[in-house]
Design a protein around this motif. Structure first.
Motif, PDB file in Angstrom:
ATOM      1  N   VAL A  50       0.792  -1.140   0.001  1.00  0.00           N
ATOM      2  CA  VAL A  50       0.039  -0.099  -0.051  1.00  0.00           C
ATOM      3  C   VAL A  50       0.904   1.397   0.014  1.00  0.00           C
ATOM      4  CG1 VAL A  50      -1.694   1.314   1.419  1.00  0.00           C
ATOM      5  CG2 VAL A  50      -2.109  -1.222   1.118  1.00  0.00           C
ATOM      6  N   VAL A  51       2.180   1.215   0.754  1.00  0.00           N
ATOM      7  CA  VAL A  51       2.717   2.514   1.058  1.00  0.00           C
ATOM      8  C   VAL A  51       3.890   2.812   0.057  1.00  0.00           C
ATOM      9  CG1 VAL A  51       4.252   3.575   2.558  1.00  0.00           C
ATOM     10  CG2 VAL A  51       2.541   2.294   3.448  1.00  0.00           C
ATOM     11  N   PHE A  52       4.570   1.759  -0.649  1.00  0.00           N
ATOM     12  CA  PHE A  52       5.632   1.962  -1.514  1.00  0.00           C
ATOM     13  C   PHE A  52       5.495   1.983  -2.926  1.00  0.00           C
ATOM     14  CE2 PHE A  52       7.726   0.921   2.785  1.00  0.00           C
ATOM     15  CZ  PHE A  52       8.295   2.136   2.728  1.00  0.00           C
ATOM     16  N   PRO A  53       4.300   1.450  -3.591  1.00  0.00           N
ATOM     17  CA  PRO A  53       4.589   1.485  -4.979  1.00  0.00           C
ATOM     18  C   PRO A  53       4.436   2.942  -5.754  1.00  0.00           C
ATOM     19  CG  PRO A  53       2.645  -0.346  -4.208  1.00  0.00           C
ATOM     20  CD  PRO A  53       3.366   0.574  -2.945  1.00  0.00           C
ATOM     21  N   ASP A  54       3.807   3.573  -5.348  1.00  0.00           N
ATOM     22  CA  ASP A  54       3.683   4.959  -5.929  1.00  0.00           C
ATOM     23  C   ASP A  54       4.921   5.835  -5.810  1.00  0.00           C
ATOM     24  OD1 ASP A  54       1.076   4.814  -6.710  1.00  0.00           O
ATOM     25  OD2 ASP A  54       0.229   5.744  -4.879  1.00  0.00           O
ATOM     26  N   PRO A  55       5.533   5.876  -4.659  1.00  0.00           N
ATOM     27  CA  PRO A  55       7.077   6.513  -4.675  1.00  0.00           C
ATOM     28  C   PRO A  55       8.135   5.757  -5.398  1.00  0.00           C
ATOM     29  CG  PRO A  55       6.159   6.206  -2.379  1.00  0.00           C
ATOM     30  CD  PRO A  55       5.447   5.674  -3.213  1.00  0.00           C
ATOM     31  N   ILE A  56       8.018   4.441  -5.400  1.00  0.00           N
ATOM     32  CA  ILE A  56       8.956   3.933  -6.195  1.00  0.00           C
ATOM     33  C   ILE A  56       8.638   4.119  -7.835  1.00  0.00           C
ATOM     34  CG2 ILE A  56       9.700   1.387  -7.327  1.00  0.00           C
ATOM     35  CD1 ILE A  56       9.299   0.594  -4.244  1.00  0.00           C
ATOM     36  N   LEU A  57       7.284   4.082  -8.192  1.00  0.00           N
ATOM     37  CA  LEU A  57       7.098   4.053  -9.853  1.00  0.00           C
ATOM     38  C   LEU A  57       7.183   5.828 -10.128  1.00  0.00           C
ATOM     39  CD1 LEU A  57       3.650   1.988 -10.095  1.00  0.00           C
ATOM     40  CD2 LEU A  57       5.996   1.550 -10.917  1.00  0.00           C
ATOM     41  N   THR A  58       6.958   6.677  -9.234  1.00  0.00           N
ATOM     42  CA  THR A  58       7.488   7.826  -9.568  1.00  0.00           C
ATOM     43  C   THR A  58       9.001   8.051  -9.551  1.00  0.00           C
ATOM     44  OG1 THR A  58       5.461   8.860  -8.012  1.00  0.00           O
ATOM     45  CG2 THR A  58       7.397  10.577  -8.686  1.00  0.00           C
ATOM     46  N   PHE A  59       9.686   7.556  -8.643  1.00  0.00           N
ATOM     47  CA  PHE A  59      11.197   7.789  -8.626  1.00  0.00           C
ATOM     48  C   PHE A  59      11.751   7.127 -10.055  1.00  0.00           C
ATOM     49  CE2 PHE A  59      15.367   5.705  -7.986  1.00  0.00           C
ATOM     50  CZ  PHE A  59      15.963   6.950  -7.867  1.00  0.00           C
ATOM     51  N   LEU A  60      10.906   5.954 -10.705  1.00  0.00           N
ATOM     52  CA  LEU A  60      11.633   5.351 -11.832  1.00  0.00           C
ATOM     53  C   LEU A  60      10.851   5.909 -12.908  1.00  0.00           C
ATOM     54  CD1 LEU A  60      11.337   1.387 -10.356  1.00  0.00           C
ATOM     55  CD2 LEU A  60      13.269   2.845 -10.744  1.00  0.00           C
ATOM     56  N   ASP A  61       9.910   6.661 -12.752  1.00  0.00           N
ATOM     57  CA  ASP A  61       9.409   7.587 -13.955  1.00  0.00           C
ATOM     58  C   ASP A  61       8.521   6.376 -14.664  1.00  0.00           C
ATOM     59  OD1 ASP A  61       8.480  10.064 -15.335  1.00  0.00           O
ATOM     60  OD2 ASP A  61      10.148   9.576 -16.587  1.00  0.00           O
ATOM     61  N   ARG A  62       7.655   5.468 -14.136  1.00  0.00           N
ATOM     62  CA  ARG A  62       7.090   4.706 -14.783  1.00  0.00           C
ATOM     63  C   ARG A  62       5.358   4.966 -14.461  1.00  0.00           C
ATOM     64  NH1 ARG A  62      10.682   3.055 -17.945  1.00  0.00           N
ATOM     65  NH2 ARG A  62      12.162   1.793 -17.063  1.00  0.00           N
ATOM     66  N   VAL A  66       0.216   0.905 -15.646  1.00  0.00           N
ATOM     67  CA  VAL A  66       0.742  -0.221 -16.126  1.00  0.00           C
ATOM     68  C   VAL A  66       1.279  -1.024 -15.170  1.00  0.00           C
ATOM     69  CG1 VAL A  66       2.249  -0.943 -17.854  1.00  0.00           C
ATOM     70  CG2 VAL A  66       1.211   1.031 -18.234  1.00  0.00           C
ATOM     71  N   TYR A  67       2.198  -0.484 -14.402  1.00  0.00           N
ATOM     72  CA  TYR A  67       3.075  -1.155 -13.282  1.00  0.00           C
ATOM     73  C   TYR A  67       2.692  -1.134 -11.718  1.00  0.00           C
ATOM     74  CZ  TYR A  67       6.497  -0.695 -17.245  1.00  0.00           C
ATOM     75  OH  TYR A  67       7.019  -0.735 -18.465  1.00  0.00           O
ATOM     76  N   GLY A  68       1.746  -0.532 -11.668  1.00  0.00           N
ATOM     77  CA  GLY A  68       1.268  -0.631 -10.045  1.00  0.00           C
ATOM     78  C   GLY A  68       0.680  -1.604  -9.477  1.00  0.00           C
ATOM     79  N   ASN A  69      -0.137  -2.501 -10.305  1.00  0.00           N
ATOM     80  CA  ASN A  69      -0.604  -3.905  -9.617  1.00  0.00           C
ATOM     81  C   ASN A  69       0.494  -4.686  -9.461  1.00  0.00           C
ATOM     82  OD1 ASN A  69      -3.168  -2.636  -9.658  1.00  0.00           O
ATOM     83  ND2 ASN A  69      -3.736  -3.530 -11.671  1.00  0.00           N
ATOM     84  N   ALA A  70       1.435  -4.699 -10.455  1.00  0.00           N
ATOM     85  CA  ALA A  70       2.571  -5.723 -10.421  1.00  0.00           C
ATOM     86  C   ALA A  70       3.563  -5.627  -9.285  1.00  0.00           C
ATOM     87  CB  ALA A  70       3.141  -5.742 -11.882  1.00  0.00           C
ATOM     88  N   LEU A  71       3.882  -4.149  -9.187  1.00  0.00           N
ATOM     89  CA  LEU A  71       4.586  -3.688  -8.182  1.00  0.00           C
ATOM     90  C   LEU A  71       4.053  -3.919  -6.879  1.00  0.00           C
ATOM     91  CD1 LEU A  71       7.541  -2.560  -7.453  1.00  0.00           C
ATOM     92  CD2 LEU A  71       6.383  -0.360  -7.724  1.00  0.00           C
ATOM     93  N   ALA A  72       2.722  -3.956  -6.819  1.00  0.00           N
ATOM     94  CA  ALA A  72       2.292  -4.088  -5.284  1.00  0.00           C
ATOM     95  C   ALA A  72       2.305  -5.611  -5.000  1.00  0.00           C
ATOM     96  CB  ALA A  72       0.650  -3.640  -5.416  1.00  0.00           C
ATOM     97  N   GLY A  73       1.852  -6.226  -5.902  1.00  0.00           N
ATOM     98  CA  GLY A  73       1.938  -7.924  -6.028  1.00  0.00           C
ATOM     99  C   GLY A  73       3.332  -8.346  -5.423  1.00  0.00           C
ATOM    100  N   LEU A  74       4.403  -7.933  -6.136  1.00  0.00           N
ATOM    101  CA  LEU A  74       5.820  -7.904  -5.741  1.00  0.00           C
ATOM    102  C   LEU A  74       6.140  -7.523  -4.403  1.00  0.00           C
ATOM    103  CD1 LEU A  74       8.397  -9.178  -6.687  1.00  0.00           C
ATOM    104  CD2 LEU A  74       8.978  -6.836  -7.503  1.00  0.00           C
ATOM    105  N   LEU A  75       5.691  -6.320  -4.042  1.00  0.00           N
ATOM    106  CA  LEU A  75       6.167  -5.657  -2.696  1.00  0.00           C
ATOM    107  C   LEU A  75       5.244  -6.626  -1.406  1.00  0.00           C
ATOM    108  CD1 LEU A  75       6.196  -1.831  -3.370  1.00  0.00           C
ATOM    109  CD2 LEU A  75       8.070  -3.679  -2.797  1.00  0.00           C
TER     110      LEU A  75
END
Length: 102
Positions: A50-62, A66-75
């Protein structure tokens, strides 16, 4: 109130599936199948998902769409391991690892 919840659930069904699947994989693949370990994995997975996908995707400029659900599942899947690594080590260990000495 329930209408807002139903709308949110309908809009985020794939994120919920990804996070639930990540937590399920984390629990199934763990060596310790106790209530304490399972609860820790669920809470850590939810927190990181819940907390980290948005900051990570913003940092990576993604694109979060597209990538939010996959990154949330990975985290969610790796959240317990990340939390355990952070708690079991200290700042001196982090500095040593950053310098490549560990």
């Amino acid at each position: 109130m329930l209408d807002r919840l139903a709308t949110w659930l309908a809009e985020n069904v794939w994120m919920l599936i990804a996070v639930g699947g990540g937590i399920l994989v984390s629990i199934i693949t763990s060596d310790d199948h106790s209530l304490k370990s399972g609860t820790g994995r669920i809470l850590a997975g939810l927190f990181f998902a819940v907390v980290f996908p948005d900051p990570i995707l913003t940092f990576l400029d993604r694109d979060p769409v597209v990538y939010g659900n996959a990154l949330a599942g990975l985290l969610a899947m790796t959240g317990y391991a990340i939390a355990k690594a952070l708690v079991s080590t200290g700042p001196l260990d982090w500095i040593a690892a950053w310098r490549g000495k560990k």
